[in-house]
Scaffold this motif. Structure first.
Motif, mmCIF file in Angstrom:
data_model
loop_
_atom_site.group_PDB
_atom_site.id
_atom_site.type_symbol
_atom_site.label_atom_id
_atom_site.label_comp_id
_atom_site.label_asym_id
_atom_site.label_seq_id
_atom_site.Cartn_x
_atom_site.Cartn_y
_atom_site.Cartn_z
ATOM 1 N N GLY A 66 8.753 22.622 -4.849
ATOM 2 C CA GLY A 66 7.804 23.838 -5.180
ATOM 3 C C GLY A 66 7.032 23.239 -6.494
ATOM 4 N N ALA A 67 7.918 22.736 -7.517
ATOM 5 C CA ALA A 67 7.271 22.235 -9.051
ATOM 6 C C ALA A 67 6.196 21.128 -8.631
ATOM 7 C CB ALA A 67 8.273 21.560 -9.694
ATOM 8 N N VAL A 68 6.533 20.283 -7.564
ATOM 9 C CA VAL A 68 5.715 19.113 -6.948
ATOM 10 C C VAL A 68 4.328 19.891 -6.442
ATOM 11 C CG1 VAL A 68 5.099 17.252 -5.682
ATOM 12 C CG2 VAL A 68 7.444 17.528 -6.663
ATOM 13 N N ALA A 69 4.452 20.903 -5.619
ATOM 14 C CA ALA A 69 3.344 21.358 -5.019
ATOM 15 C C ALA A 69 2.322 22.059 -6.206
ATOM 16 C CB ALA A 69 3.736 22.372 -4.105
ATOM 17 N N LEU A 70 2.937 22.489 -7.165
ATOM 18 C CA LEU A 70 2.323 23.262 -8.200
ATOM 19 C C LEU A 70 1.589 22.340 -9.145
ATOM 20 C CD1 LEU A 70 4.741 26.116 -9.541
ATOM 21 C CD2 LEU A 70 2.496 26.478 -8.311
ATOM 22 N N LEU A 71 2.343 21.148 -9.340
ATOM 23 C CA LEU A 71 1.554 20.017 -9.926
ATOM 24 C C LEU A 71 0.446 19.591 -9.279
ATOM 25 C CD1 LEU A 71 1.585 17.859 -12.532
ATOM 26 C CD2 LEU A 71 3.301 16.534 -11.206
ATOM 27 N N ILE A 72 0.245 19.430 -8.058
ATOM 28 C CA ILE A 72 -0.616 18.736 -7.371
ATOM 29 C C ILE A 72 -1.819 20.007 -7.209
ATOM 30 C CG2 ILE A 72 -1.291 18.104 -4.823
ATOM 31 C CD1 ILE A 72 1.358 16.924 -4.302
ATOM 32 N N ALA A 73 -1.401 21.095 -6.913
ATOM 33 C CA ALA A 73 -2.608 22.124 -7.097
ATOM 34 C C ALA A 73 -3.052 22.314 -8.373
ATOM 35 C CB ALA A 73 -1.680 23.434 -6.442
ATOM 36 N N THR A 74 -2.551 22.258 -9.483
ATOM 37 C CA THR A 74 -3.343 22.337 -10.420
ATOM 38 C C THR A 74 -3.879 21.187 -10.954
ATOM 39 O OG1 THR A 74 -1.144 21.650 -11.705
ATOM 40 C CG2 THR A 74 -1.572 23.730 -11.602
ATOM 41 N N GLY A 75 -3.715 19.833 -10.554
ATOM 42 C CA GLY A 75 -4.494 18.774 -10.701
ATOM 43 C C GLY A 75 -5.572 18.805 -9.751
ATOM 44 N N ALA A 76 -5.922 19.385 -8.645
ATOM 45 C CA ALA A 76 -6.926 19.584 -8.048
ATOM 46 C C ALA A 76 -8.127 20.480 -8.992
ATOM 47 C CB ALA A 76 -6.728 20.621 -6.644
ATOM 48 N N TRP A 77 -7.678 21.118 -9.651
ATOM 49 C CA TRP A 77 -8.740 21.646 -10.668
ATOM 50 C C TRP A 77 -9.249 20.985 -11.871
ATOM 51 C CZ3 TRP A 77 -10.895 26.251 -8.922
ATOM 52 C CH2 TRP A 77 -10.207 27.184 -8.061
ATOM 53 N N GLN A 78 -8.974 19.875 -11.870
ATOM 54 C CA GLN A 78 -9.335 18.759 -12.854
ATOM 55 C C GLN A 78 -9.770 17.423 -12.236
ATOM 56 O OE1 GLN A 78 -6.312 18.272 -16.219
ATOM 57 N NE2 GLN A 78 -5.405 20.233 -16.019
ATOM 58 N N LEU A 91 -13.524 18.953 -0.892
ATOM 59 C CA LEU A 91 -13.348 17.722 -1.957
ATOM 60 C C LEU A 91 -12.006 17.943 -2.761
ATOM 61 C CD1 LEU A 91 -17.124 17.178 -2.918
ATOM 62 C CD2 LEU A 91 -15.635 15.790 -1.455
ATOM 63 N N MET A 92 -11.832 18.922 -3.203
ATOM 64 C CA MET A 92 -10.499 19.214 -4.154
ATOM 65 C C MET A 92 -9.485 18.986 -3.222
ATOM 66 S SD MET A 92 -11.810 22.659 -6.302
ATOM 67 C CE MET A 92 -10.082 23.084 -6.719
ATOM 68 N N THR A 93 -9.357 19.499 -1.963
ATOM 69 C CA THR A 93 -8.044 19.237 -0.961
ATOM 70 C C THR A 93 -8.036 17.760 -0.869
ATOM 71 O OG1 THR A 93 -8.543 21.398 0.113
ATOM 72 C CG2 THR A 93 -7.439 19.905 0.996
ATOM 73 N N LEU A 94 -9.075 16.976 -0.629
ATOM 74 C CA LEU A 94 -9.049 15.648 -0.305
ATOM 75 C C LEU A 94 -8.613 14.824 -1.657
ATOM 76 C CD1 LEU A 94 -12.413 14.874 1.898
ATOM 77 C CD2 LEU A 94 -9.925 14.817 2.542
ATOM 78 N N THR A 95 -8.965 15.280 -2.736
ATOM 79 C CA THR A 95 -8.510 14.449 -4.202
ATOM 80 C C THR A 95 -7.155 14.861 -4.356
ATOM 81 O OG1 THR A 95 -10.803 14.680 -5.069
ATOM 82 C CG2 THR A 95 -8.910 14.182 -6.230
ATOM 83 N N ALA A 96 -6.860 16.209 -3.874
ATOM 84 C CA ALA A 96 -5.129 16.206 -4.230
ATOM 85 C C ALA A 96 -4.417 15.376 -3.277
ATOM 86 C CB ALA A 96 -4.799 17.750 -3.718
ATOM 87 N N LEU A 97 -4.703 15.334 -1.951
ATOM 88 C CA LEU A 97 -4.110 14.614 -0.984
ATOM 89 C C LEU A 97 -3.931 13.016 -1.555
ATOM 90 C CD1 LEU A 97 -5.210 15.975 2.440
ATOM 91 C CD2 LEU A 97 -3.009 16.290 1.225
ATOM 92 N N HIS A 98 -5.177 12.722 -1.834
ATOM 93 C CA HIS A 98 -5.480 11.377 -2.393
ATOM 94 C C HIS A 98 -4.334 10.948 -3.555
ATOM 95 C CE1 HIS A 98 -7.538 7.321 -3.114
ATOM 96 N NE2 HIS A 98 -7.579 7.861 -4.289
ATOM 97 N N ALA A 103 0.867 8.861 -5.682
ATOM 98 C CA ALA A 103 2.120 9.145 -6.410
ATOM 99 C C ALA A 103 3.293 8.684 -5.522
ATOM 100 C CB ALA A 103 2.277 10.569 -6.521
ATOM 101 N N VAL A 104 3.438 8.680 -4.108
ATOM 102 C CA VAL A 104 4.199 8.513 -3.304
ATOM 103 C C VAL A 104 4.550 6.915 -3.425
ATOM 104 C CG1 VAL A 104 5.177 8.106 -0.945
ATOM 105 C CG2 VAL A 104 4.186 10.722 -1.856
ATOM 106 N N TRP A 105 3.259 6.193 -3.048
ATOM 107 C CA TRP A 105 3.322 4.711 -3.058
ATOM 108 C C TRP A 105 3.794 4.196 -4.312
ATOM 109 C CZ3 TRP A 105 -1.786 1.470 -2.206
ATOM 110 C CH2 TRP A 105 -1.542 0.070 -2.236
#
Length: 277
Positions: A66-78, A91-98, A103-105
Motif C-alpha cells: 500500500g505504501a508503494v502504491a501510494l508512492l507511485i500514485a503521488t509520483g504520477a502527479w509530478q 500519460l500519467m498512468t504510463l509514466t507511473a508504470l514506467h 524501480a523494479v529493475w
C-alpha cells in the motif's frame, strides 16, 4: 516570488508546482522525523522495517505494498503528463508504470550487487555460495518483465513528447532523452551478459553463476543509476513537442559540437550578437 525565473515560461508553472510540492513534502518528512525522534531514512523505510519483523504477516505485506502504491500514485502527479491538456490520465498512468518498471529493475540489480559484496564479508553467507545464484535466477523473470514494461511505456511516452527526429536532436529534452536511452541500452546489454553468464554457469559450476556475472551486475547497476540521474533532469525541461519554433537543426548541432582550437580572447559583444541571431 521565490521562483521568478519560472513565471516567464508557459510550461514553468508546472515546474514551479513540482518544486514547491517537493519542498513541502520533504519539509513534512523532516518535521515528522524530528517529532518522532528518529532519522529521516528510518521513516522512509518504515514499511519495509515493519515487514522485516514478520515476513509471514499478510497485513504487513498489505501495508508495504500500500505504501508503494501510494508512492507511485503521488509520483504520477509530478510528471509531464499532469500538465497535458489531452490524454492526461493516460500519460500519467504510463509514466507511473514506467517508473514502476525502472524501480523494479534498478532496485533488483542494486540489491544483487550489494548482496554479492555482503557475501564476501559475511562468513555465514559465504558458506552458502549458491544463494546468490538462486536469487539471481529468481530475479531474472521479474527483471525481464520490468524491462519490457519500461521499454513499452517509454516508447509510447517518447513518441508523445518528441514528435520527430528534429525534436530529438534539436532540443535539450530530446538530447537528454537520447542519453537516457543510450545508458538504458548499455545496461540492457550487461543484463543480457548476466543472463547468458548465469545460464552457462548453471551448466558448469555447482554455484550456478559464472565468474564474471557479479561484475556484469555491478556494471549494469552503475549504468542504471546514471540513467536515473539523467531521467530526473527531464522533469525540469519542457517536452520537445511544446517547442516547435525553438529547435536546432542537424547542421547547427554538428557546428556546435564540432572540435575547435580554444581561444584565449573572449569574443566581442557584436560577435556574440551575430552568433545568437
Amino acid at each position: 516570488r521565490c521562483l521568478p525565473g519560472i513565471r516567464y515560461t508557459p510550461w514553468g508553472s508546472v515546474v514551479g508546482m513540482t518544486r514547491v510540492f517537493g519542498g513541502i513534502e520533504m519539509a513534512l518528512w523532516d518535521a515528522c522525523g524530528k517529532i518522532e525522534g528518529v532519522p529521516l531514512h528510518v521513516l522512509l523505510g518504515g514499511a519495509v522495517a515493519l515487514l522485516r519483523r514478520d515476513t509471514t504477516s499478510a497485513l504487513r505485506w498489505v501495508v508495504t505494498f500500500g505504501a508503494v502504491a501510494l508512492l507511485i500514485a503521488t509520483g504520477a502527479w509530478q510528471v509531464h503528463g499532469a500538465s497535458r491538456a489531452e490524454d492526461r490520465e493516460l500519460l500519467m498512468t504510463l509514466t507511473a508504470l514506467h517508473q514502476l518498471g525502472a524501480a523494479v529493475w534498478v532496485g533488483g540489480v542494486l540489491h544483487l550487487g550489494s548482496l554479492w559484496r555482503l557475501m564476501k564479508k559475511d562468513s555465514s553467507l559465504a558458506a552458502h555460495p549458491q544463494l546468490w545464484s538462486i536469487l539471481l535466477a529468481r530475479f531474472t523473470p521479474i527483471g525481464i518483465a520490468s524491462v519490457l514494461l519500461l521499454i513499452g511505456t517509454g516508447a509510447v511516452l517518447t513518441f508523445d513528447y518528441v514528435d520527430n527526429l528534429q525534436g530529438l536532436i534539436g532540443t535539450a529534452f530530446g538530447s537528454i532523452l537520447g542519453v537516457k536511452w543510450a545508458l538504458g541500452a548499455g545496461a540492457l546489454g550487461f543484463a543480457w551478459l548476466n543472463f547468458s553468464s548465469a545460464r552457462r554457469g548453471v551448466e558448469k559450476t555447482p554455484t550456478g553463476a559464472g565468474p564474471m556475472t557479479p561484475y556484469f551486475v555491478e556494471s549494469e547497476g552503475i549504468l542504471l543509476l546514471g540513467a536515473l540521474f539523467v531521467a530526473t533532469t527531464l522533469a525540469a525541461l519542457p517536452p520537445a513537442i511544446d517547442l516547435p519554433d525553438q529547435r536546432a537543426t542537424a547542421t547547427e548541432v554538428v557546428h556546435t559540437f564540432a572540435p575547435r582550437i580554444p581561444q584565449i580572447v573572449s569574443p566581442s559583444i557584436e560577435e556574440v550578437r551575430i552568433a545568437e541571431a
